[in-house]
Design a protein around this motif. Structure first.
Motif, PDB file in Angstrom:
ATOM      1  N   LEU A 134       0.833  -1.200   0.000  1.00  0.00           N
ATOM      2  CA  LEU A 134       0.000   0.000   0.000  1.00  0.00           C
ATOM      3  C   LEU A 134       0.869   1.252   0.000  1.00  0.00           C
ATOM      4  O   LEU A 134       0.561   2.241  -0.674  1.00  0.00           O
ATOM      5  CB  LEU A 134      -0.933  -0.009   1.213  1.00  0.00           C
ATOM      6  N   VAL A 135       1.981   1.209   0.762  1.00  0.00           N
ATOM      7  CA  VAL A 135       2.898   2.346   0.796  1.00  0.00           C
ATOM      8  C   VAL A 135       3.529   2.584  -0.578  1.00  0.00           C
ATOM      9  O   VAL A 135       3.716   3.724  -1.003  1.00  0.00           O
ATOM     10  CB  VAL A 135       4.005   2.104   1.854  1.00  0.00           C
ATOM     11  N   SER A 136       3.825   1.490  -1.281  1.00  0.00           N
ATOM     12  CA  SER A 136       4.448   1.614  -2.598  1.00  0.00           C
ATOM     13  C   SER A 136       3.477   2.137  -3.654  1.00  0.00           C
ATOM     14  O   SER A 136       3.888   2.521  -4.749  1.00  0.00           O
ATOM     15  CB  SER A 136       5.001   0.255  -3.044  1.00  0.00           C
ATOM     16  N   GLY A 137       2.195   2.139  -3.312  1.00  0.00           N
ATOM     17  CA  GLY A 137       1.190   2.612  -4.250  1.00  0.00           C
ATOM     18  C   GLY A 137       0.700   1.566  -5.227  1.00  0.00           C
ATOM     19  O   GLY A 137      -0.128   1.850  -6.088  1.00  0.00           O
ATOM     20  N   GLU A 138       1.180   0.325  -5.089  1.00  0.00           N
ATOM     21  CA  GLU A 138       0.776  -0.727  -6.021  1.00  0.00           C
ATOM     22  C   GLU A 138      -0.577  -1.330  -5.664  1.00  0.00           C
ATOM     23  O   GLU A 138      -1.353  -1.703  -6.532  1.00  0.00           O
ATOM     24  CB  GLU A 138       1.840  -1.829  -6.053  1.00  0.00           C
ATOM     25  N   GLY A 139      -0.851  -1.448  -4.363  1.00  0.00           N
ATOM     26  CA  GLY A 139      -2.105  -2.059  -3.934  1.00  0.00           C
ATOM     27  C   GLY A 139      -2.096  -3.575  -4.141  1.00  0.00           C
ATOM     28  O   GLY A 139      -1.089  -4.179  -4.491  1.00  0.00           O
ATOM     29  N   LEU A 140      -3.250  -4.171  -3.919  1.00  0.00           N
ATOM     30  CA  LEU A 140      -3.401  -5.618  -4.035  1.00  0.00           C
ATOM     31  C   LEU A 140      -4.427  -5.956  -5.107  1.00  0.00           C
ATOM     32  O   LEU A 140      -5.333  -5.171  -5.367  1.00  0.00           O
ATOM     33  CB  LEU A 140      -3.841  -6.215  -2.690  1.00  0.00           C
TER      34      LEU A 140
END
Length: 263
Positions: A134-140
């Motif tokens: 989530l911090v990396s901005g990629e999400g799941l």
């Protein structure tokens, strides 16, 4: 309804034993159950530091430190669950000798409870992966619905192996003593800290069937790549774990009538 000799009442017994084992693990410590989260976080932090700054690693085709850190934790977190589960399962009978000798119950539940203790560091590791994603901005992606299936397969795998080791440890106490060293060797011999491509081509065809590697990849596929784990890996783990459970129960039940003389 019974399954492999277990019924619904045994589920309640497993949950009660799990709560008791988790409480006893940190009994008397100032931080109590906080250690259940703090200990795996410290271990993951050490290895992230080592493989990020001391011996920096990178993923093929992925730039930056954060993707490597996420990849590393997504493999090492499950390994911590396996290591903790196996260690607890191996000593589950000898450390509960009073219960085994004085209370009539299915003692083969003890290694299962030991294997369940590994779910605690596993949960910490997976939570860290989710936070970092989530911090990396990629999400799941939707593929995370496969993670509970992989967790169940890991629990079966560790329970089956734990049944073998716990019964053996009653008669050969060196089993529990040697296990940490064996696990350390397996950790560095498995493609967990390094990509499979980092190993010589001659042994890759062998390592690809390493169950520890297969488990790590089954977590990494939905969490990192966003895809469902390869079907052959899930089938391989299911068959491998099923054989371990069946063989472990046979081995444990064959030996448990002799436990009283050795505990």
């Amino acid at each position: 309804m019974t399954l492999a000799g277990f019924d619904r009442r045994d589920l309640g017994m497993v949950l009660s034993l799990f709560r008791m084992a988790l409480g006893d693990r940190f009994l008397g410590s100032a931080l109590g159950l906080i250690w259940a989260v703090l200990a795996p976080l410290m271990l993951m932090g050490i290895f992230v530091f080592v493989f990020t700054f001391v011996f920096p690693g990178r993923l093929p085709g992925r730039d930056g430190t954060l993707p490597f850190v996420i990849w590393l934790i997504s493999g090492y977190g499950p390994w911590l669950g396996i290591s903790e589960g196996l260690s607890s399962a191996t000593t589950s009978v000898t450390s509960n000798s009073g219960i085994v000798k004085n209370i009539a119950f299915k003692s083969e539940l003890l290694p299962v409870v030991g294997a369940m203790l590994g779910l605690v560091p596993l949960s910490v590791g997976l939570s860290m992966v989710v936070v970092l994603k989530l911090v990396s901005g990629e999400g799941l992606s939707w593929a995370v619905i496969a993670v509970p299936v992989v967790i169940a397969l890991q629990l079966l795998f560790v329970s089956g192996l734990g049944l073998f080791l716990s019964a053996l440890n009653v008669f050969v106490r060196d089993t529990a003593i040697a296990l940490p060293s064996v696990l350390t060797i397996l950790l560095f011999a498995s493609p967990i800290f390094y990509p499979l491509t980092a190993y010589p081509a001659a042994i890759r065809t062998i390592l690809i069937f390493n169950p520890f590697y297969v488990l790590a990849e089954c977590y990494r596929a939905p969490l990192l790549v966003g895809s469902f784990p390869p079907i052959w890996m899930l089938i391989y783990l299911a068959v491998f774990s099923g054989v371990l459970i069946a063989g472990g129960l046979w081995w444990f039940r064959r030996l448990k009538s002799f436990f009283d003389t050795r505990l």
